[in-house]
Design a protein around this motif. Structure first.
Motif, PDB file in Angstrom:
ATOM      1  N   LEU A 119      -9.408  34.769 -11.931  1.00  0.00           N
ATOM      2  CA  LEU A 119      -8.796  35.395 -10.759  1.00  0.00           C
ATOM      3  C   LEU A 119      -7.737  34.524 -10.092  1.00  0.00           C
ATOM      4  O   LEU A 119      -7.092  34.966  -9.146  1.00  0.00           O
ATOM      5  N   ARG A 120      -7.569  33.314 -10.550  1.00  0.00           N
ATOM      6  CA  ARG A 120      -6.603  32.405  -9.926  1.00  0.00           C
ATOM      7  C   ARG A 120      -5.236  32.516 -10.585  1.00  0.00           C
ATOM      8  O   ARG A 120      -5.121  32.559 -11.799  1.00  0.00           O
ATOM      9  N   ARG A 121      -4.201  32.522  -9.736  1.00  0.00           N
ATOM     10  CA  ARG A 121      -2.822  32.589 -10.210  1.00  0.00           C
ATOM     11  C   ARG A 121      -2.001  31.503  -9.522  1.00  0.00           C
ATOM     12  O   ARG A 121      -2.176  31.229  -8.345  1.00  0.00           O
ATOM     13  N   VAL A 122      -1.095  30.957 -10.287  1.00  0.00           N
ATOM     14  CA  VAL A 122      -0.190  29.935  -9.790  1.00  0.00           C
ATOM     15  C   VAL A 122       1.225  30.351 -10.191  1.00  0.00           C
ATOM     16  O   VAL A 122       1.445  30.767 -11.328  1.00  0.00           O
ATOM     17  N   ARG A 123       2.144  30.230  -9.276  1.00  0.00           N
ATOM     18  CA  ARG A 123       3.552  30.507  -9.578  1.00  0.00           C
ATOM     19  C   ARG A 123       4.315  29.186  -9.519  1.00  0.00           C
ATOM     20  O   ARG A 123       4.170  28.423  -8.565  1.00  0.00           O
ATOM     21  N   ILE A 124       5.109  28.959 -10.551  1.00  0.00           N
ATOM     22  CA  ILE A 124       5.973  27.788 -10.603  1.00  0.00           C
ATOM     23  C   ILE A 124       7.395  28.323 -10.585  1.00  0.00           C
ATOM     24  O   ILE A 124       7.848  28.934 -11.554  1.00  0.00           O
ATOM     25  N   GLU A 125       8.071  28.135  -9.434  1.00  0.00           N
ATOM     26  CA  GLU A 125       9.362  28.779  -9.226  1.00  0.00           C
ATOM     27  C   GLU A 125      10.415  27.812  -8.685  1.00  0.00           C
ATOM     28  O   GLU A 125      10.124  27.019  -7.784  1.00  0.00           O
ATOM     29  N   PRO A 126      11.628  27.919  -9.207  1.00  0.00           N
ATOM     30  CA  PRO A 126      12.724  27.144  -8.622  1.00  0.00           C
ATOM     31  C   PRO A 126      13.029  27.666  -7.221  1.00  0.00           C
ATOM     32  O   PRO A 126      12.918  28.867  -6.962  1.00  0.00           O
ATOM     33  N   ILE A 127      13.394  26.748  -6.351  1.00  0.00           N
ATOM     34  CA  ILE A 127      13.723  27.104  -4.967  1.00  0.00           C
ATOM     35  C   ILE A 127      15.231  27.030  -4.745  1.00  0.00           C
ATOM     36  O   ILE A 127      15.830  27.959  -4.233  1.00  0.00           O
ATOM     37  N   ALA A 128      15.841  25.903  -5.140  1.00  0.00           N
ATOM     38  CA  ALA A 128      17.285  25.747  -4.946  1.00  0.00           C
ATOM     39  C   ALA A 128      17.784  24.546  -5.730  1.00  0.00           C
ATOM     40  O   ALA A 128      17.050  23.602  -5.990  1.00  0.00           O
ATOM     41  N   ARG A 129      19.049  24.583  -6.080  1.00  0.00           N
ATOM     42  CA  ARG A 129      19.721  23.436  -6.706  1.00  0.00           C
ATOM     43  C   ARG A 129      20.232  22.482  -5.644  1.00  0.00           C
ATOM     44  O   ARG A 129      20.117  21.280  -5.746  1.00  0.00           O
ATOM     45  N   LEU A 130      20.820  23.043  -4.587  1.00  0.00           N
ATOM     46  CA  LEU A 130      21.433  22.222  -3.541  1.00  0.00           C
ATOM     47  C   LEU A 130      20.408  21.966  -2.437  1.00  0.00           C
ATOM     48  O   LEU A 130      20.183  22.817  -1.579  1.00  0.00           O
ATOM     49  N   ILE A 131      19.805  20.787  -2.518  1.00  0.00           N
ATOM     50  CA  ILE A 131      18.805  20.394  -1.527  1.00  0.00           C
ATOM     51  C   ILE A 131      19.181  19.030  -0.961  1.00  0.00           C
ATOM     52  O   ILE A 131      19.904  18.265  -1.588  1.00  0.00           O
ATOM     53  N   ILE A 132      18.669  18.743   0.193  1.00  0.00           N
ATOM     54  CA  ILE A 132      18.897  17.439   0.803  1.00  0.00           C
ATOM     55  C   ILE A 132      18.028  16.416   0.091  1.00  0.00           C
ATOM     56  O   ILE A 132      16.822  16.606  -0.071  1.00  0.00           O
ATOM     57  N   GLY A 133      18.638  15.350  -0.374  1.00  0.00           N
ATOM     58  CA  GLY A 133      17.905  14.260  -0.994  1.00  0.00           C
ATOM     59  C   GLY A 133      17.561  14.456  -2.460  1.00  0.00           C
ATOM     60  O   GLY A 133      16.747  13.730  -3.008  1.00  0.00           O
ATOM     61  N   GLY A 134      18.149  15.449  -3.107  1.00  0.00           N
ATOM     62  CA  GLY A 134      17.838  15.663  -4.509  1.00  0.00           C
ATOM     63  C   GLY A 134      18.833  16.588  -5.175  1.00  0.00           C
ATOM     64  O   GLY A 134      19.785  17.057  -4.557  1.00  0.00           O
ATOM     65  N   ALA A 135      18.569  16.853  -6.458  1.00  0.00           N
ATOM     66  CA  ALA A 135      19.457  17.713  -7.242  1.00  0.00           C
ATOM     67  C   ALA A 135      18.720  18.957  -7.706  1.00  0.00           C
ATOM     68  O   ALA A 135      18.972  19.474  -8.780  1.00  0.00           O
ATOM     69  N   GLY A 136      17.767  19.412  -6.907  1.00  0.00           N
ATOM     70  CA  GLY A 136      17.045  20.636  -7.225  1.00  0.00           C
ATOM     71  C   GLY A 136      15.576  20.524  -6.872  1.00  0.00           C
ATOM     72  O   GLY A 136      15.014  19.426  -6.804  1.00  0.00           O
ATOM     73  N   ARG A 137      14.973  21.687  -6.632  1.00  0.00           N
ATOM     74  CA  ARG A 137      13.554  21.745  -6.261  1.00  0.00           C
ATOM     75  C   ARG A 137      12.891  22.927  -6.945  1.00  0.00           C
ATOM     76  O   ARG A 137      13.438  24.023  -7.003  1.00  0.00           O
ATOM     77  N   VAL A 138      11.683  22.675  -7.452  1.00  0.00           N
ATOM     78  CA  VAL A 138      10.823  23.692  -8.045  1.00  0.00           C
ATOM     79  C   VAL A 138       9.469  23.569  -7.363  1.00  0.00           C
ATOM     80  O   VAL A 138       8.925  22.467  -7.251  1.00  0.00           O
ATOM     81  N   ASP A 139       8.921  24.696  -6.904  1.00  0.00           N
ATOM     82  CA  ASP A 139       7.625  24.676  -6.219  1.00  0.00           C
ATOM     83  C   ASP A 139       6.519  25.224  -7.102  1.00  0.00           C
ATOM     84  O   ASP A 139       6.732  26.157  -7.878  1.00  0.00           O
ATOM     85  N   VAL A 140       5.342  24.637  -6.947  1.00  0.00           N
ATOM     86  CA  VAL A 140       4.115  25.132  -7.547  1.00  0.00           C
ATOM     87  C   VAL A 140       3.319  25.728  -6.384  1.00  0.00           C
ATOM     88  O   VAL A 140       2.811  24.992  -5.536  1.00  0.00           O
ATOM     89  N   ASP A 141       3.251  27.046  -6.334  1.00  0.00           N
ATOM     90  CA  ASP A 141       2.585  27.746  -5.236  1.00  0.00           C
ATOM     91  C   ASP A 141       1.195  28.152  -5.700  1.00  0.00           C
ATOM     92  O   ASP A 141       1.042  28.980  -6.599  1.00  0.00           O
TER      93      ASP A 141
END
Length: 148
Positions: free
Chosen positions: A82-104
């Motif tokens: 019954l457990r689900r996890v989403r791994i999704e990109p959030i944005a390329r242009l972020i402060i302090g980095g060159a991209g972000r991907v979240d594990v929700d």
């Protein structure tokens, strides 16, 4: 340096990235290539558990970034029982980095941040000071923690 000055110092770095890469299409393509490579790696690391009932689905998420426009990016849904996890990109242009991907997940949101300029990925649980370089062990331990 106070918080406001630090915020704008990092924002200035992000703007400088875009100005250096004034070809937005090129920057977007590089980002999509980096995401494809990352998600292919995740799928390879998850593959051994598929025979044990883990379900991994690739899909595409629409992202709208002010400076890059609207685009489709790869994402993963990982489920077991019954457990689900989403791994999704959030944005390329972020402060302090060159991209972000979240594990929700039900245990919270975990972030993968891509470094500037090397393009290496890091797992960030609380802050950048505790960031761990992304490697198979780090990723599989995170997945085990989420599904425990």
């Amino acid at each position: 340096m106070n918080d406001l000055a630090e915020f704008f110092r990092k924002k200035k770095e992000s703007v400088a990235q875009l100005e250096l890469n004034n070809n937005k299409e090129e920057m977007l393509q590089e980002w999509l290539d980096a995401l494809q490579k990352l998600f292919d790696q995740f799928r390879r690391w998850l593959e051994p558990a598929v025979n044990e009932g883990l379900v991994v689905k690739l899909y595409h998420k629409e992202i709208a970034e002010e400076d890059l426009g609207t685009y489709q990016a790869p994402a993963l849904e990982v489920s077991f029982g019954l457990r689900r996890v989403r791994i999704e990109p959030i944005a390329r242009l972020i402060i302090g980095g060159a991209g972000r991907v979240d594990v929700d997940s039900w245990r919270g949101i975990f972030k993968f941040i891509r470094s500037v300029p090397q393009g290496e990925w890091y797992l960030v649980r609380k802050g950048l000071a505790e960031a761990e370089p992304l490697e198979e062990r780090v990723f599989t331990n995170l997945i085990k923690e989420i599904f425990a």
